[in-house]
Each structure stands twice: as C-alpha cells, then as structure tokens.
Motif scaffolding. Structure first.
Motif, mmCIF file in Angstrom:
data_model
loop_
_atom_site.group_PDB
_atom_site.id
_atom_site.type_symbol
_atom_site.label_atom_id
_atom_site.label_comp_id
_atom_site.label_asym_id
_atom_site.label_seq_id
_atom_site.Cartn_x
_atom_site.Cartn_y
_atom_site.Cartn_z
ATOM 1 N N ARG A 1 0.582 -1.126 -0.102
ATOM 2 C CA ARG A 1 -0.139 0.008 0.014
ATOM 3 C C ARG A 1 0.721 1.316 0.105
ATOM 4 N N ASP A 2 1.916 1.402 0.743
ATOM 5 C CA ASP A 2 2.712 2.443 1.153
ATOM 6 C C ASP A 2 3.887 2.657 0.433
ATOM 7 N N CYS A 3 4.352 1.775 -0.463
ATOM 8 C CA CYS A 3 5.743 1.702 -1.140
ATOM 9 C C CYS A 3 5.603 0.929 -2.046
ATOM 10 N N GLU A 4 6.630 1.023 -3.090
ATOM 11 C CA GLU A 4 7.092 0.101 -4.090
ATOM 12 C C GLU A 4 7.916 -1.149 -3.981
ATOM 13 N N MET A 5 7.333 -2.303 -4.181
ATOM 14 C CA MET A 5 8.260 -3.423 -4.018
ATOM 15 C C MET A 5 9.198 -3.721 -5.235
ATOM 16 N N GLU A 6 10.343 -3.728 -4.929
ATOM 17 C CA GLU A 6 11.420 -4.169 -5.758
ATOM 18 C C GLU A 6 10.725 -5.277 -6.773
ATOM 19 N N GLU A 7 10.984 -5.064 -8.226
ATOM 20 C CA GLU A 7 10.804 -6.198 -9.191
ATOM 21 C C GLU A 7 11.745 -7.274 -8.994
ATOM 22 N N PHE A 8 11.240 -8.505 -9.252
ATOM 23 C CA PHE A 8 12.125 -9.652 -9.037
ATOM 24 C C PHE A 8 12.454 -9.775 -10.544
ATOM 25 N N THR A 9 13.705 -10.311 -10.490
ATOM 26 C CA THR A 9 14.363 -10.791 -11.826
ATOM 27 C C THR A 9 15.358 -11.773 -11.398
ATOM 28 N N GLY A 10 15.626 -13.122 -12.082
ATOM 29 C CA GLY A 10 16.611 -13.838 -11.640
ATOM 30 C C GLY A 10 17.897 -13.387 -11.683
ATOM 31 N N VAL A 11 18.106 -12.539 -12.652
ATOM 32 C CA VAL A 11 19.545 -11.762 -12.486
ATOM 33 C C VAL A 11 19.963 -11.119 -11.375
ATOM 34 N N LYS A 12 18.806 -10.389 -10.894
ATOM 35 C CA LYS A 12 19.013 -9.397 -9.793
ATOM 36 C C LYS A 12 19.161 -10.190 -8.666
ATOM 37 N N PHE A 13 18.438 -11.354 -8.482
ATOM 38 C CA PHE A 13 18.576 -12.121 -7.391
ATOM 39 C C PHE A 13 19.757 -12.945 -7.179
ATOM 40 N N LEU A 14 20.241 -13.428 -8.253
ATOM 41 C CA LEU A 14 21.678 -14.298 -8.011
ATOM 42 C C LEU A 14 22.800 -13.213 -7.682
ATOM 43 N N LYS A 15 22.650 -11.877 -8.474
ATOM 44 C CA LYS A 15 23.685 -11.042 -8.151
ATOM 45 C C LYS A 15 23.739 -10.570 -6.607
ATOM 46 N N ARG A 16 22.533 -10.420 -6.255
ATOM 47 C CA ARG A 16 22.414 -9.983 -4.702
ATOM 48 C C ARG A 16 22.975 -11.020 -3.707
ATOM 49 N N MET A 17 22.676 -12.393 -4.211
ATOM 50 C CA MET A 17 22.980 -13.603 -3.403
ATOM 51 C C MET A 17 24.414 -14.239 -3.884
ATOM 52 N N GLU A 18 25.110 -13.342 -4.549
ATOM 53 C CA GLU A 18 26.515 -14.040 -4.896
ATOM 54 C C GLU A 18 27.349 -14.414 -3.770
ATOM 55 N N ASN A 19 27.682 -15.507 -3.915
ATOM 56 C CA ASN A 19 28.762 -16.474 -2.978
ATOM 57 C C ASN A 19 28.076 -16.472 -1.660
ATOM 58 N N LYS A 20 26.601 -16.671 -1.668
ATOM 59 C CA LYS A 20 25.741 -16.598 -0.574
ATOM 60 C C LYS A 20 24.935 -17.839 -0.814
#
Length: 494
Positions: free
Chosen positions: A204-223
């Motif tokens: 309701r009060d904010c924008e939720m970041e759009e999910f993409t596989g590329v962004k997820f893997l980058k964020r979770m690199e070496n994790k």
C-alpha cells in the motif's frame, strides 16, 4: 570663481559628490557580482564541521532546510526519526488448530496480533542513523540514500492489495519440470482457469522491488539461502527455483545435495531435502524438510518401530550443523501440529531431554507456540556469531477448507480470484503467535498470512493429478501462484 559661505569652491563640491557616487556604485557591484562574491566565505563553509559528518542531528537537518534543501527530504528525516515509537505486540498463544488432518472447519487467521513492522522500522531507523554519513553541504547524495533506505526498511509489505498484471506469471507451469513437482503444477492437471496466475501483490505505502533472476543471483552472490520447514516451505523453495530460472532447464545448475547429506536413503520415497548451486554467482538454494522445527531422535535406536523424541526446545540437528554456512534462513512450521500427525509419526514430546510433564505445553497449541518461541530464541542467540546472517520466520500459510475438512468433505471449489476481497488494510500480523515470537529478536517476520487468506482460488483443490474422490487439497498452492509472492517479498527484504 564663485565661493560659497564657508570658503568651499563649487567645483570642489562637485568632485566630492562624483567621488561619493562612484564609491556607491563600486560597493553595489561588489555585493551583486558572482565573481567578486566568490572570494567571500559561504554559509556552507561556515557550517561544514567535517567531511564525514554523520547526518542524524535535527539541528543540522533544519540548517539544511534553511540553506535551501527540499522540504520533502526534511519530512523523510523526521519520519525515520519518529519510527522508533514503541510498538505493542499481543503475546498470546495460538489457540486454533492450524493443521492438516484436524477435524472441523478450518480456523480463521484474522486474529489480533502485533505491529511487528513498527519494530522493524525502529531497528532500521537505528541502522540508518549509524550508517548514513555525508558532508553537511552535500546537496543530494545522503538524502537520496536515506529516501531509498526508508523505502526498503520502512515498508509494511503485508499491507496492500492484489492487482492484475498481464506480465505474470514469472515462469511457465508447463516448462519448470526440473524444479517443480508435477503434483503442484496445475497447468498439468485438468484445471482450465488460470486468471489467478496474473495477480501481483502491491504494498500500500511503497513500491516493492521487481524480481528478476539476474538481480536475485547478483544479490546472493557467494551466498546460501536455506528454507527449513514443512511442505509449504518446499513449495516456496520450488517456486524460487522456477522464478530464478524463468522455468527453463538450466544444465549448468549443479545438484550439491551431497554436501549437506541430502541424499535419498534406501526405501525412502525422497531425500530429506535438495540443494542446488548456480556456478555463475556461486549462489546456493536449499530446502530441508523439518515439519515441526524440532530435533527428532530415536528413543530406542535398536528398535525399528521405536518412538521418536520430539525435542520441543532444540533446533533440528541439520540446522545446528549447517547454520554457519547459511546467509539467508527462512523457517516455517504449523500444519503438522495435530494429534493425528504426532501419533502417525510416533513423536513424543520432550523438554530438557526428558518426556514433557508441563501441562501448559502438553496440548498441541501450547507445544507449537513453545517450539516456535524456542527456535527463534535460539536463532537470535546465534546471530552475534554470524553477523551477516539474515533470518526470517514465515507466518502461517492459511488453509481454505469450506464445509468440512480434508477428510470430511471440505472443499475449495471457488475459481473466481479475489471474491472475498483484494486488500489487506490491517497493520498487525494475522499470525499473532509468530509476531509474538519474533518480537524483540533479530529474526524478522515474513508475513504472508493475510495476503494469502484472500486467495482461496489458488489452491490445488480437486485438480490434483492423483485425486481421491471427495478429497480436495485446500492447503497446498498451485504453482505458479501465491508462493511466488512470498519470494518476491523475501527478495525485497534481503
């Protein structure tokens, strides 16, 4: 030559007047010329205490505003400061039986809970005070960062509404065969309506970041991300694998289950879990089956028909062993907490290493509540050892059996999305027990209960491949479907 009284000559008076006029012109030009004023000290320099001054003092914010900074940014600073208001979370036991296999009409999950998000905002405001630093005379940098941070940390993702999005689903229910169990792929069944796949959750009060596989893997690199819980946790795990790959087969993705002892034992239907690694970013996603989140040990290891001690106050051995390797942890439990399941699995409640004698936790609701509090308290005690670990407890996934239960003719035949409403307006969680358990800890609540409650059309229902006449699955979800949203919210929070 004329002289005036007092002895001054007229030309001399004219020269004096001309000189005064010229001096006035020079002074005015000096005050207005950018070139000349360059050599004067600016107010910014006067107030610049240090290049790495931490922006958290209200006087500095007021000074920024006086120097021409935007009023909107001033309001953001104030909002973050005010978010530390102490919240109230109702500490009550879950008295309803939220489990598969129980008799009667399923419980409603709309209970009085606590505003856990207020607590998260409180913690995030402290983080921002300690981390956001910039020179006082910096025009946009720190305020822009603060705005972004407030969106990420101050958003109550559980409050909002479902909207139609023609770009959904994020993957195909036909194609995600390596990761998605056929029994949950409703595109492979006789079901013909798929409007539920096009719904997207919008806070309701904010924008939720759009999910993409590329962004997820980058964020979770070496994790490593670990799901530990029941079959709903397994659905969330399979959903995430499909979302990352777009439902496509990825031969490069490695099965690393053996690293975690996740191999199928002899005579077993399936292993205790799965683990996959994306070599491009060295990202590992795993799931471990632990329906109760308790450590289970055989009471008599030499007897094949032995009962098992269900240690309500001890985490699963798998979690204790591999926690140092996890960077993101998602726990869940709930639907196996019923007398039928305990008896079928031969689970006997233990506390302190001996059979439980405490009447307060002898009943199912009390035992579950005690266990959830125990494991969250244990995880919280481990967080100082692993400062990079982000731990989540996922709230209960609602069941939608109407006019009975799974074994008494209960149904969920509705195929019209959002027939019961499309918005969640409450601030508190509908899973009061989960909100109470995480209160005051470093474990965050992945609150999906109320938003999932609106999606009764999204269950497997009577469309399961191995359907039994008169039995519907109103517990598990069609994939693609509602669990995808759980992962979008998780992605936004990590």
């Amino acid at each position: 030559m004329l002289r005036m009284k007092g002895g001054l000559k007229v030309p001399r008076i004219s020269l004096i007047l001309i000189g005064f006029f010229c001096a006035t012109v020079i002074i005015l030009a000096y005050m207005k010329s950018p070139f000349l004023s360059y050599w004067t000290p600016s107010q910014d320099h006067v107030f610049q205490i240090s290049p790495d001054y931490i922006v958290k003092d209200e006087e500095v914010v007021r000074e920024r505003n006086r120097l021409g900074k935007s009023e909107q940014n001033m309001n953001i600073e104030s909002a973050i400061s005010n978010s530390s208001t102490k919240d109230k979370v109702t500490e009550e036991l879950i008295t309803n039986t939220e489990i598969e296999g129980s008799a009667g009409i399923p419980p409603s999950f709309i209970q009085k809970g606590g505003d856990l998000k207020a607590l998260e905002e409180k913690n995030s405001s402290r983080e921002q005070e300690n981390e956001v630093a910039a020179p006082v005379n910096s025009a946009d940098g720190p305020i822009a960062n603060l705005t972004s941070a407030s969106k990420d940390h101050g958003c109550n993702s559980a409050k909002g509404g479902w909207v139609t999005d023609d770009s959904r689903p994020l993957y195909s229910g036909f194609g995600c065969k390596r990761w998605l169990s056929a029994m949950w792929a409703c595109r492979l069944t006789q079901r013909m309506d798929f409007e539920y796949e096009k719904l997207r959750w919008r806070p309701r009060d904010c924008e939720m970041e759009e999910f993409t596989g590329v962004k997820f893997l980058k964020r979770m690199e070496n994790k490593t991300l670990a799901f530990i819980g029941d079959s709903l946790g397994r659905q969330q795990f399979q959903s995430l694998m499909c979302m990352i790959t777009g439902g496509k087969d990825r031969p490069d993705v490695l099965d690393v289950g053996r690293e975690y002892g996740l191999v199928k034992a002899r005579h077993a239907v399936r292993p205790d879990g799965w683990a996959y690694r994306f070599p491009s970013t060295q990202t590992t996603i795993l799931y471990y089956w632990s329906a109760s989140l308790c450590n289970l040990t055989p009471i008599n290891a030499s007897n094949p028909a032995t009962d098992y001690a269900m240690h309500l106050d001890r985490p699963p051995a798998f979690l204790s062993r591999f926690l140092p390797r996890f960077d993101v942890l998602v726990l869940n439990t709930g639907h196996h907490w019923n007398r039928g399941k305990l008896n079928a699995n031969r689970w006997v409640m233990y506390v302190g290493g001996v059979p439980n004698t405490n009447r307060k936790i002898a009943d199912i609701a009390g035992a579950k509540n005690f266990t959830v509090h125990s494991i969250i308290k244990w995880i919280d005690s481990q967080l100082p050892k692993y400062p990079g670990l982000k731990a989540f407890y996922r709230s209960i996934s609602p069941r939608h059996f109407f006019n009975g239960d799974w074994n008494t003719g209960g149904t969920c035949d509705n195929t019209t999305p959002l027939s019961g409403g499309k918005e969640v307006l409450q601030d508190e969680s509908s899973d009061a027990g989960a909100a109470s358990a995480v209160k005051g800890t470093g474990v965050k609540l992945l609150d999906i209960t109320a938003l999932s409650e609106l999606r009764d059309e999204g269950h497997i229902s009577r469309y399961s491949i191995k359907s039994t006449p008169g039995v519907q699955d109103c517990l598990h979800w069609c994939l693609p479907g509602v669990p995808d949203t759980w992962n979008e919210i998780l992605f936004a929070q990590i």
